[in-house]
Design an enzyme around this catalytic site. Sequence first.
Site: not given
Length: 535
Positions: A69, A102-103, A400
Amino acid sequence: MALAFDEFGRPFVIIREQEQKTRLRGLDAQKSNISAGKAVARILRTSLGPKGMDKMLQSPDGEVTITNDGATILEQMDVDNQIAKLMVELSRSQDYEIGDGTTGVVVMAGALLEQAERLLERGIHPIRIAEGYEMASRIAVEHLERIANKFEFSATNIEPLVQTCMTTLSSKIVNRCKRSLAEIAVNAVVAVADLERRDVNLELIKVEGKVGGKLEDTELIKGIIVDKDMSHPQMPKHIEDAKIAILTCPFEPPKPKTKHKVDIDTVKKFQNLREQEQKYFDDMVQKCKDVGATLVICQWGFDDEANHLLMHRNLPAVRWVGGVELELIAIATGGRIVPRFQELTPEKLGKAGLVREKSFGTTKDRMIYIEHCANSRAVTIFIRGGNKMMIEETKRSIHDALCVARNLIRNNSIVYGGGAAEISCSLAVEAAADRHPGVEQYAIRAFADALDSIPMALAENSGLQPIETLSAVKSQQIKDNNPWCGIDCNDVGTNDMREQNVFETLIGKQQQILLATQVVKMILKIDDVISPSEY
């Protein structure tokens, strides 16, 4: 800092303790900032997509985290550079707002910085680049609106939600049972969702984990799990149609607030004192019985005397239950939290269809399940796994998936994943660049190139030829004019993301583009870095 003037009246800046400060200005400052931002993005680039790698991070006190994550990786990394900290905050804000992607947002910002570096070397002013990026991001966000599809779902037909959650989970370590986990996450969100207001309170979903068992044993409990056991081993372990008294007062005789001393000089007085204490306990237990409670959940402990009495009066009890859990139990069972014994009334009791104690494996670990509650708006996801790291990572993955389901309930538009949306935006931005006269069109083109970096990274991580794959998919999108053609990461044999069921939320994608552009604009506008030098 102080401003001084030389003999010709020209101002110059004096920095206090100048010899102790290092100073970067102009292009050097921008280049060093850009390289710091790119370094952070490079770390996350390999963990993008279903074939992305995991990172293992060790904290200063020796805790090991293994995660995929983006937000967690950057939170745990000890970052010194100020610009790198901006990247950490960028992924954190994506995590808070959307919960997923988020990446991707960091990889995107890194690509924008890389393109900006090339433009700066050509002598284009950073402000013009920033303005061009701003225009391009607006074009991309509008284009996403146009290619988005509406997903119709209801409380009975949740398949579309499950498909989108499966896309999120496919890039995590838990992808072998993504179907069951996606269903658990969606059912949990639908259970607590307010579909009229289109709102979901994720605090009502408690995620508990216990080492042992296998990942497939993860279950959704329409109720609450408390990591405690009954206070006395002989109390009943299975209570049906329980009426629960939820107390925040201790089961012990009241103590005066002031300092006090009791003088006992005869046996008689001691017996009186003991009888008095026993009467207190008797009254307390009797009050609970009178109201009709069949289970007591207490925030504080009680001593052996009380425990013994409760046992004899057939009143099972649980002690030392935390405040947050008490609140959730109260919400789930429709009870009230009672601060004093005097205030116990039958209508303040919570109701649950079944309260049972369950033990795990060969260990002495027991947990109490409170199920079939009056108000099923509070649910628990109970995760099992081989080791602690696996459970922690599963918790993050489930978080997530919960966020994705929540976003879809808020706004049910989706775009296609696998880099399809980015390639489509890139083509739209490229086409729009020609309509802008002036230097900005270079920046707009650079933005289009940067958008390609996400599908490129996806192809790279999947072991495909990145440039070949990307150009093939791009030409296919142009030829058929379809925005659902993406990178085939899982080697299914088709580039059609509708067939592969790879979807992402529209608001998540838009947020990614907007946030990445904002951060890059901010970094480009810095032209002077004054920092204390290292000794």
